[in-house]
Design a protein around this motif. Structure first.
Motif, PDB file in Angstrom:
ATOM      1  N   ASN A   1       0.816  -1.214   0.000  1.00 46.45           N
ATOM      2  CA  ASN A   1       0.000   0.000   0.000  1.00 46.45           C
ATOM      3  C   ASN A   1       0.852   1.267   0.000  1.00 46.45           C
ATOM      4  OD1 ASN A   1       0.990  -0.233   2.579  1.00 46.45           O
ATOM      5  ND2 ASN A   1      -0.979   0.036   3.600  1.00 46.45           N
ATOM      6  N   ILE A   2       2.178   1.087  -0.160  1.00 40.86           N
ATOM      7  CA  ILE A   2       3.085   2.231  -0.142  1.00 40.86           C
ATOM      8  C   ILE A   2       4.331   1.898  -0.963  1.00 40.86           C
ATOM      9  CG2 ILE A   2       4.263   1.491   1.974  1.00 40.86           C
ATOM     10  CD1 ILE A   2       4.307   4.487   2.794  1.00 40.86           C
ATOM     11  N   GLU A   3       4.937   2.922  -1.510  1.00 42.07           N
ATOM     12  CA  GLU A   3       6.197   2.762  -2.240  1.00 42.07           C
ATOM     13  C   GLU A   3       7.330   2.981  -1.241  1.00 42.07           C
ATOM     14  OE1 GLU A   3       6.158   5.353  -5.796  1.00 42.07           O
ATOM     15  OE2 GLU A   3       4.034   5.591  -5.257  1.00 42.07           O
ATOM     16  N   GLN A   4       8.100   1.913  -1.014  1.00 38.65           N
ATOM     17  CA  GLN A   4       9.208   2.018  -0.062  1.00 38.65           C
ATOM     18  C   GLN A   4      10.056   0.755  -0.121  1.00 38.65           C
ATOM     19  OE1 GLN A   4       7.471   2.300   3.847  1.00 38.65           O
ATOM     20  NE2 GLN A   4       7.027   0.125   3.951  1.00 38.65           N
ATOM     21  N   GLU A   5      11.148   0.772   0.600  1.00 37.14           N
ATOM     22  CA  GLU A   5      11.908  -0.451   0.812  1.00 37.14           C
ATOM     23  C   GLU A   5      11.290  -1.152   2.009  1.00 37.14           C
ATOM     24  OE1 GLU A   5      16.041   0.602   1.232  1.00 37.14           O
ATOM     25  OE2 GLU A   5      16.330   0.466  -0.939  1.00 37.14           O
ATOM     26  N   SER A   6      11.135  -2.482   1.905  1.00 37.80           N
ATOM     27  CA  SER A   6      10.499  -3.255   2.970  1.00 37.80           C
ATOM     28  C   SER A   6      11.282  -4.522   3.247  1.00 37.80           C
ATOM     29  CB  SER A   6       9.071  -3.644   2.565  1.00 37.80           C
ATOM     30  OG  SER A   6       8.268  -2.505   2.385  1.00 37.80           O
TER      31      SER A   6
ATOM     32  N   SER B   1       7.150 -13.873   2.510  1.00 38.98           N
ATOM     33  CA  SER B   1       6.132 -12.855   2.729  1.00 38.98           C
ATOM     34  C   SER B   1       6.715 -11.539   3.228  1.00 38.98           C
ATOM     35  CB  SER B   1       5.117 -13.369   3.760  1.00 38.98           C
ATOM     36  OG  SER B   1       4.114 -12.407   4.018  1.00 38.98           O
ATOM     37  N   LEU B   2       5.981 -10.468   2.991  1.00 38.30           N
ATOM     38  CA  LEU B   2       6.287  -9.180   3.617  1.00 38.30           C
ATOM     39  C   LEU B   2       5.966  -9.232   5.109  1.00 38.30           C
ATOM     40  CD1 LEU B   2       4.828  -6.687   0.975  1.00 38.30           C
ATOM     41  CD2 LEU B   2       7.251  -6.980   1.560  1.00 38.30           C
TER      42      LEU B   2
ATOM     43  N   THR C   1       8.900  -2.045  -2.663  1.00 42.34           N
ATOM     44  CA  THR C   1       7.459  -2.196  -2.854  1.00 42.34           C
ATOM     45  C   THR C   1       6.932  -1.029  -3.671  1.00 42.34           C
ATOM     46  OG1 THR C   1       6.845  -1.054  -0.803  1.00 42.34           O
ATOM     47  CG2 THR C   1       7.145  -3.457  -0.680  1.00 42.34           C
ATOM     48  N   ASP C   2       5.855  -1.291  -4.355  1.00 45.30           N
ATOM     49  CA  ASP C   2       5.167  -0.289  -5.168  1.00 45.30           C
ATOM     50  C   ASP C   2       3.677  -0.495  -4.940  1.00 45.30           C
ATOM     51  OD1 ASP C   2       4.647   1.729  -7.001  1.00 45.30           O
ATOM     52  OD2 ASP C   2       5.678   0.759  -8.671  1.00 45.30           O
TER      53      ASP C   2
END
Length: 185
Positions: free
Chosen positions: A44-49, A61-62, A86-87
């Motif tokens: 639900n967000i653009e970031q490194e995870s 899994s995330l 993530t995107d």
């Protein structure tokens, strides 16, 4: 590969954050010019995870694994983790000028609601015709939404459950997970 055979003229976008799986997907789909493979995860967000690499790659899994006291615990035991990009579906569709999605197939090991939240614009504007997603009936991953929460979320965007498929049960008979199809009303 199944979608390539069923829909030979379709553009197929495949997303996978685990490098070993990306390599296999690219090798398996090399002869299909309409398959595009991207090494990233949706959320639900653009970031490194943080992405958890588990004993069974199919359970990566995330989300952190949750103890269920069943055989699945052996498959979901985390070996290590990596950082992935993530995107959101909304952002990806905007960047690639994708106006609609015929079939959105999700199998993201508990992160389905995060992915759907990242597709709010596409859902709100009825730009996704069908959602075919894995759903869980018990919490295999910590904090993951269960079937009823996915259904409630999609209902708010006027998507309705069409059917449940491939139900998996634990040895005690408890329904664990399956696949659900949702269609726009």
């Amino acid at each position: 590969l199944r979608y390539c055979d069923l829909f030979p003229e379709a553009n197929i976008y495949s997303f996978e954050p685990f490098p070993d799986a990306v390599k296999k997907i690219k090798e398996n789909t090399a002869r299909y010019s309409k398959v595009m493979v991207f090494e990233k995860a949706f959320s639900n967000i653009e970031q490194e995870s943080i992405f958890h690499i588990n004993t069974s790659d199919a359970t990566n899994s995330l989300l952190n694994s949750n103890k269920t006291d069943s055989w699945i615990d052996g498959a979901t035991e985390t070996k290590h983790s990596i950082i992935v990009q993530t995107d959101t579906i909304d952002n990806f569709c905007k960047m690639k000028n994708i106006e609609s999605i015929d079939i959105l197939k999700l199998d993201v090991q508990g992160a389905e609601l995060l992915v759907l939240e990242g597709a709010a614009h596409m859902l709100e504007n009825k730009k996704i015709n069908m959602i075919y997603t894995e759903v869980e009936f018990i919490e295999i991953y910590k904090g993951q939404p269960l079937f009823h929460e996915i259904t409630s979320f999609l209902s708010a965007y006027n998507y309705q459950l069409f059917g449940l498929h491939t139900a998996h049960k634990f040895d005690n008979g408890q329904l664990a997970w399956g696949d659900a199809i949702y269609l726009k009303k």
